[in-house]
Design an enzyme around this catalytic site. Structure first.
Site, PDB file in Angstrom:
ATOM      1  N   GLU A  41       3.560  -0.157 -10.859  1.00 13.59           N
ATOM      2  CA  GLU A  41       4.990  -0.268 -10.486  1.00 13.59           C
ATOM      3  C   GLU A  41       5.856   0.709 -11.275  1.00 13.59           C
ATOM      4  O   GLU A  41       6.980   0.396 -11.640  1.00 13.59           O
ATOM      5  CB  GLU A  41       5.479  -1.711 -10.620  1.00 13.59           C
ATOM      6  CG  GLU A  41       4.813  -2.621  -9.604  1.00 13.59           C
ATOM      7  CD  GLU A  41       5.403  -3.997  -9.532  1.00 13.59           C
ATOM      8  OE1 GLU A  41       6.630  -4.134  -9.704  1.00 13.59           O
ATOM      9  OE2 GLU A  41       4.632  -4.933  -9.302  1.00 13.59           O
ATOM     10  N   ILE A  87      -4.985   0.047  -4.670  1.00 11.89           N
ATOM     11  CA  ILE A  87      -4.183  -0.979  -4.001  1.00 11.89           C
ATOM     12  C   ILE A  87      -4.692  -2.372  -4.405  1.00 11.89           C
ATOM     13  O   ILE A  87      -5.846  -2.719  -4.144  1.00 11.89           O
ATOM     14  CB  ILE A  87      -4.243  -0.811  -2.456  1.00 11.89           C
ATOM     15  CG1 ILE A  87      -3.832   0.620  -2.053  1.00 11.89           C
ATOM     16  CG2 ILE A  87      -3.386  -1.870  -1.768  1.00 11.89           C
ATOM     17  CD1 ILE A  87      -2.467   1.071  -2.537  1.00 11.89           C
ATOM     18  N   ALA A 134       0.831  -1.208   0.000  1.00  7.25           N
ATOM     19  CA  ALA A 134       0.000   0.000   0.000  1.00  7.25           C
ATOM     20  C   ALA A 134       0.866   1.257   0.000  1.00  7.25           C
ATOM     21  O   ALA A 134       1.238   1.783   1.050  1.00  7.25           O
ATOM     22  CB  ALA A 134      -0.933  -0.010   1.206  1.00  7.25           C
ATOM     23  N   THR A 162       5.149   4.074 -14.179  1.00 10.07           N
ATOM     24  CA  THR A 162       4.707   4.167 -15.574  1.00 10.07           C
ATOM     25  C   THR A 162       5.904   4.110 -16.535  1.00 10.07           C
ATOM     26  O   THR A 162       7.060   4.280 -16.117  1.00 10.07           O
ATOM     27  CB  THR A 162       3.973   5.501 -15.816  1.00 10.07           C
ATOM     28  OG1 THR A 162       4.922   6.565 -15.608  1.00 10.07           O
ATOM     29  CG2 THR A 162       2.794   5.690 -14.882  1.00 10.07           C
ATOM     30  N   GLY A 204      -9.501 -10.011 -36.071  1.00 15.52           N
ATOM     31  CA  GLY A 204     -10.649  -9.289 -36.616  1.00 15.52           C
ATOM     32  C   GLY A 204     -11.795  -9.198 -35.622  1.00 15.52           C
ATOM     33  O   GLY A 204     -11.568  -9.104 -34.405  1.00 15.52           O
ATOM     34  N   SER A 251       2.973   8.681  -9.149  1.00 17.88           N
ATOM     35  CA  SER A 251       4.376   8.570  -9.578  1.00 17.88           C
ATOM     36  C   SER A 251       5.316   9.221  -8.563  1.00 17.88           C
ATOM     37  O   SER A 251       6.441   8.764  -8.358  1.00 17.88           O
ATOM     38  CB  SER A 251       4.554   9.246 -10.941  1.00 17.88           C
ATOM     39  OG  SER A 251       3.729   8.638 -11.903  1.00 17.88           O
TER      40      SER A 251
HETATM   41  C1  LIG Z   1      -3.948  -2.363 -11.960  1.00 18.23           C
HETATM   42  C2  LIG Z   1      -3.185  -1.512 -11.002  1.00 18.23           C
HETATM   43  C3  LIG Z   1      -2.705  -2.052  -9.828  1.00 18.23           C
HETATM   44  C4  LIG Z   1      -2.032  -1.250  -8.905  1.00 18.23           C
HETATM   45  N1  LIG Z   1      -1.608  -1.810  -7.722  1.00 18.23           N
HETATM   46  C5  LIG Z   1      -0.992  -1.025  -6.812  1.00 18.23           C
HETATM   47  C6  LIG Z   1      -0.588  -1.584  -5.550  1.00 18.23           C
HETATM   48  O1  LIG Z   1      -0.797  -2.771  -5.280  1.00 18.23           O
HETATM   49  N2  LIG Z   1      -0.010  -0.755  -4.640  1.00 18.23           N
HETATM   50  C7  LIG Z   1       0.227   0.551  -4.891  1.00 18.23           C
HETATM   51  O2  LIG Z   1       0.761   1.227  -4.029  1.00 18.23           O
HETATM   52  N3  LIG Z   1      -0.136   1.117  -6.087  1.00 18.23           N
HETATM   53  C8  LIG Z   1      -0.736   0.352  -7.036  1.00 18.23           C
HETATM   54  N4  LIG Z   1      -1.146   0.901  -8.237  1.00 18.23           N
HETATM   55  C9  LIG Z   1      -0.939   2.313  -8.474  1.00 18.23           C
HETATM   56  C10 LIG Z   1       0.183   2.578  -9.472  1.00 18.23           C
HETATM   57  O3  LIG Z   1       1.418   2.295  -8.908  1.00 18.23           O
HETATM   58  C11 LIG Z   1       0.042   4.050  -9.939  1.00 18.23           C
HETATM   59  O4  LIG Z   1      -1.145   4.105 -10.714  1.00 18.23           O
HETATM   60  C12 LIG Z   1       1.238   4.501 -10.737  1.00 18.23           C
HETATM   61  O5  LIG Z   1       2.381   4.624  -9.944  1.00 18.23           O
HETATM   62  C13 LIG Z   1       0.968   5.857 -11.425  1.00 18.23           C
HETATM   63  O6  LIG Z   1       0.455   6.767 -10.529  1.00 18.23           O
HETATM   64  P1  LIG Z   1      -0.878   7.569 -10.890  1.00 18.23           P
HETATM   65  O7  LIG Z   1      -1.893   6.596 -11.344  1.00 18.23           O
HETATM   66  O8  LIG Z   1      -1.211   8.433  -9.752  1.00 18.23           O
HETATM   67  O9  LIG Z   1      -0.510   8.441 -12.143  1.00 18.23           O
HETATM   68  P2  LIG Z   1       0.262   9.847 -12.133  1.00 18.23           P
HETATM   69  O10 LIG Z   1       1.475   9.770 -11.298  1.00 18.23           O
HETATM   70  O11 LIG Z   1      -0.720  10.940 -11.858  1.00 18.23           O
HETATM   71  O12 LIG Z   1       0.693   9.933 -13.650  1.00 18.23           O
HETATM   72  C14 LIG Z   1      -0.220  10.250 -14.711  1.00 18.23           C
HETATM   73  C15 LIG Z   1       0.584  10.378 -15.997  1.00 18.23           C
HETATM   74  O13 LIG Z   1       1.564  11.414 -15.849  1.00 18.23           O
HETATM   75  C16 LIG Z   1       2.833  10.896 -16.158  1.00 18.23           C
HETATM   76  N5  LIG Z   1       3.854  11.527 -15.324  1.00 18.23           N
HETATM   77  C17 LIG Z   1       3.868  11.665 -13.973  1.00 18.23           C
HETATM   78  N6  LIG Z   1       4.980  12.296 -13.591  1.00 18.23           N
HETATM   79  C18 LIG Z   1       5.688  12.548 -14.719  1.00 18.23           C
HETATM   80  C19 LIG Z   1       6.942  13.170 -15.002  1.00 18.23           C
HETATM   81  N7  LIG Z   1       7.712  13.657 -14.018  1.00 18.23           N
HETATM   82  N8  LIG Z   1       7.348  13.248 -16.277  1.00 18.23           N
HETATM   83  C20 LIG Z   1       6.599  12.760 -17.293  1.00 18.23           C
HETATM   84  N9  LIG Z   1       5.412  12.151 -17.094  1.00 18.23           N
HETATM   85  C21 LIG Z   1       4.964  12.053 -15.828  1.00 18.23           C
HETATM   86  C22 LIG Z   1       2.750   9.398 -15.880  1.00 18.23           C
HETATM   87  O14 LIG Z   1       3.746   8.672 -16.588  1.00 18.23           O
HETATM   88  C23 LIG Z   1       1.349   9.107 -16.367  1.00 18.23           C
HETATM   89  O15 LIG Z   1       1.376   8.924 -17.742  1.00 18.23           O
HETATM   90  C24 LIG Z   1      -1.818   0.114  -9.184  1.00 18.23           C
HETATM   91  C25 LIG Z   1      -2.290   0.658 -10.383  1.00 18.23           C
HETATM   92  C26 LIG Z   1      -2.973  -0.129 -11.277  1.00 18.23           C
HETATM   93  C27 LIG Z   1      -3.488   0.497 -12.565  1.00 18.23           C
END
Ligand SMILES: Cc1cc2nc3c(=O)[nH]c(=O)nc-3n(C[C@H](O)[C@H](O)[C@H](O)COP(=O)(O)OP(=O)(O)OC[C@H]3O[C@@H](n4cnc5c(N)ncnc54)[C@H](O)[C@@H]3O)c2cc1C
Length: 380
Positions: free
Chosen positions: A362, A157, A124, A364, A338, A132
């Protein structure tokens, strides 16, 4: 079919044996299970899969910190069932902080039931305002005598609501940013920890939000020392990113297998689709991309297993390349198949829904690219 020949330079004989067994298990015992119809069914299925993994000893590579073994497992499971892959992956993600930073007592208490699949773990870290940018974590852990009191919200999570044990990242010193983040082991039944809601994905994958409100945990719930949580979390992610790449390779391999079977069978304009060069181009690109992604994946895992302290760049290259590649491969498979390929019960449609999240969780793709470029620029 999990072919270890092209990656043999990175493996040991025991890995080839594991690959054979994992491949058989994934085909016979996993691929044959029905896809859950909804989120509630996916949650039940996730627990059933974990029981199966525990009973069969399939979680062993996680506990042995055998990264190549974990990659082989995820490649086999990714090919058979993205949900089964997620269950394996999440048990790895929740367990690794304990393996890397747990005390003797913490390991003695938790690792055995986790390894048997009796305790399901979760990791978590993410919050509504901290995705990110992990250093923006706002969940706090305030010291109160021999306890810590946790307050905050964790979102997106995996295993939220079905996990028994959460590795929770919270700030013990908000003035210190990333250096003030600590990691706690919090059992799901701790008063003050509440499963707030499920967050339903288009693919079966238990996900949700949890809330901490005056959640008191004893001081021995702290993993390592105060302020070590950020480093511990990043070390776990560093170690596990090659396994995300491996799952992506497995999904892409399934997409290629489905494509090959279809284009040989399906006739249009009087010939099998397989005879058309535009079709062959897609097949060739898929096969070449998968081969390249596997080399990056097993190189990263090999370096870690050989004792390299950090594989940050190797892991980031493997994860970003393999997950982007798998998205393209699955999309190509849908195109080749298709109209049938977009029907909800077709294997490539299931892959299409499942593969997307790999480019996000983990870290992006963009964050992996920043990591790679950052390392390059450091070298001057
Ligand atoms: C199926 C799934 C399972 C998950 N499981 C877990 C889990 O078990 N535990 C946990 O803690 N989290 C989990 N997550 C969360 C995941 O780790 C986050 O979604 C991920 O780290 C991205 O954070 P965000 O969604 O807030 O996107 P954001 O950080 O808001 O990013 C949005 C966009 O902006 C881009 N971006 C952000 N900062 C920058 C930068 N400096 N430069 C360029 N581009 C940038 C990103 O690449 C992305 O394209 C899960 C997510 C999913 C979809």
């Amino acid at each position: 079919m999990l072919d270890t020949h092209p990656i043999r330079a990175f493996l040991e004989p025991r890995h080839a044996a594991l690959a054979d067994r994992a491949d058989g298990f994934a085909r016979m015992d996993i691929a044959t299970r029905a896809e859950p119809a909804d989120d509630a069914a996916a949650r039940k299925e996730a627990r059933a899969l974990l029981d199966l993994f525990g009973a069969g000893g399939w979680l062993r590579p996680i506990h042995e910190l055998d990264l190549r073994g974990c990659c082989l497992m995820r490649e086999a499971l990714g090919e058979a069932s993205p949900l089964a892959d997620a269950v394996f992956a999440l048990q790895g993600l929740g367990t690794t902080p304990i393996l890397l930073g747990g005390s003797v007592e913490q390991k003695a208490r938790w690792l055995e039931p986790i390894g048997r699949g009796k305790v399901m773990t979760a990791f978590a870290m993410t919050e509504p305002e901290a995705g990110s940018d992990v250093s923006a974590i706002r969940t706090t852990a305030r010291r109160d005598g021999s306890h810590y009191v946790l307050d905050g919200v964790k979102t997106l999570i995996s295993n939220a609501g079905i996990a028994d044990l959460y590795a929770v990242f919270a700030s013990t010193d908000p003035t210190q940013g990333a250096k003030g983040i600590s990691c706690f082991l919090v059992p799901a039944d701790t008063p003050g920890l509440r499963f707030a809601r499920a967050q339903v994905l288009s693919a079966p994958h238990p996900l949700g939000e949890i809330v901490f409100q005056d959640c008191r945990v004893p001081e021995n719930a702290l993993l390592g020392t105060e302020g070590r949580g950020y480093a511990l979390g990043l070390a776990a992610l560093d170690r596990l990113r090659p396994t995300v790449a491996a799952a992506a390779c497995g999904m892409a391999a399934r997409a290629l297998a489905e494509s090959l079977a279809h284009v040989k069978r399906r006739h249009q304009f009087g010939s099998p689709l397989a005879t058309f060069q535009l079709v062959q181009q897609k097949l060739a690109r898929m096969a070449t991309d998968i081969a390249a992604a596997r080399l990056l994946t097993y190189r990263a895992a090999y370096e870690k297993d050989q004792g390299q302290a950090r594989i940050t760049t190797e892991a980031a290259m493997a994860k970003s390349f393999a997950t982007e590649m798998a998205q393209r491969a699955v999309d190509d498979a849908v195109q080749l198949i298709g109209g049938l390929g977009v029907l909800a019960d077709h294997p490539v449609d299931r892959l299409y829904r499942a593969v997307r999240a790999l480019r996000i969780y983990e870290g992006t793709t963009e964050i992996q690219q920043l990591i790679i470029a950052g390392e390059l620029l450091k070298q001057g």
